[in-house]
Write an enzyme that holds these catalytic residues in place. Sequence first.
Site, mmCIF file in Angstrom:
data_model
loop_
_atom_site.group_PDB
_atom_site.id
_atom_site.type_symbol
_atom_site.label_atom_id
_atom_site.label_comp_id
_atom_site.label_asym_id
_atom_site.label_seq_id
_atom_site.Cartn_x
_atom_site.Cartn_y
_atom_site.Cartn_z
ATOM 1 N N LYS A 50 -5.337 23.536 8.281
ATOM 2 C CA LYS A 50 -4.278 23.753 7.299
ATOM 3 C C LYS A 50 -4.352 25.127 6.637
ATOM 4 C CE LYS A 50 -1.965 19.760 7.172
ATOM 5 N NZ LYS A 50 -0.504 19.657 7.342
ATOM 6 N N SER A 304 -9.294 18.429 14.017
ATOM 7 C CA SER A 304 -8.481 19.231 13.099
ATOM 8 C C SER A 304 -9.038 19.379 11.704
ATOM 9 C CB SER A 304 -7.062 18.657 13.030
ATOM 10 O OG SER A 304 -7.078 17.322 12.559
#
Length: 321
Positions: A50, A304
Amino acid sequence: MNFDMITAAAGRLAGHVRRTPLLHSALLDDFAGRPVYVKAECLQQTGSFKARGAWSAISALEPEVRARGVIAFSSGNHAQGVAWSAKMHGVPAVIVMPSDAPALKLANTRAYGAEVVTYNRESEDRDEIGARLAAERGLTLVKPFDEPLVIAGQGTCGLEIAEQAAELGIEEAPVLVPCGGGGLTSGVALALEATAPGLTVHPVEPEGFDDVVRSQAAGAIQRNARLSGSICDAIITPQPGDLTWPNIQRLCGPGLVVSEDEALMAMAQAFLRLKIVGEPGGSVALAAALTRAPGSGPVIAILSGGNVDPAMFSRALSMLD
């Protein structure tokens, strides 16, 4: 949304985010019965991919707009990415987070200097809260996935995968991506379409929150019946984004669904074999790579994020008992 936006984002991100490694372990191959390569975004700034999208969006704002500050809504990883990016740019950040977000993510977001506003995800509308605060304070909203500049930043992960796969001589392979709203999935798919068309993206979701897989089957956006109740909090969203869905529909192969226990086992194997820490939602692609990825040759899985509370990580390690 186009490939040129991804390359432009890569230029803005250079020197600020990390080129994360593509890790490999022969013992992990033995577990999966095929070569498995793990893109370790858990080693990224703020502990998840992110940071890429947040930096891409904030760095592209006009200086006078950026100076007024930014606002975001997130269960934790986008929150930390925006809070960190805002801090590095020297501007204020307000983050709207669900009250049941993991304690570590709440604490880290505050530690980066952001003001955290919590809400009940079952009874309150985060979009309404964010829009109201943005209007009241003159803040710029940085959406978690349905924003071209954010998608472009996430797409830089795909640029790196293409380069790293080429270095290894991998020309064809499924690329499994943890999927919530689809920002990472669609960004990586756009990047690979242009740079490594033999690498096909497959979204991966947790059981009970498989809106993207159901959308692929229906040919139209489907919504989750529930908005909470999974340990994979990082990738729980109501439905695919209006901007991300067309990219997923056009570019991605069939999605995959894994159980919570499979996500926990993937966390344990990542720690045991690769010495990295994943969170449940961030580990679903690795879980699919170890159990049900399409084909029989090499598979690439994006891990992730790694922002996990100690108790949850201990629960994952108990899967090895």
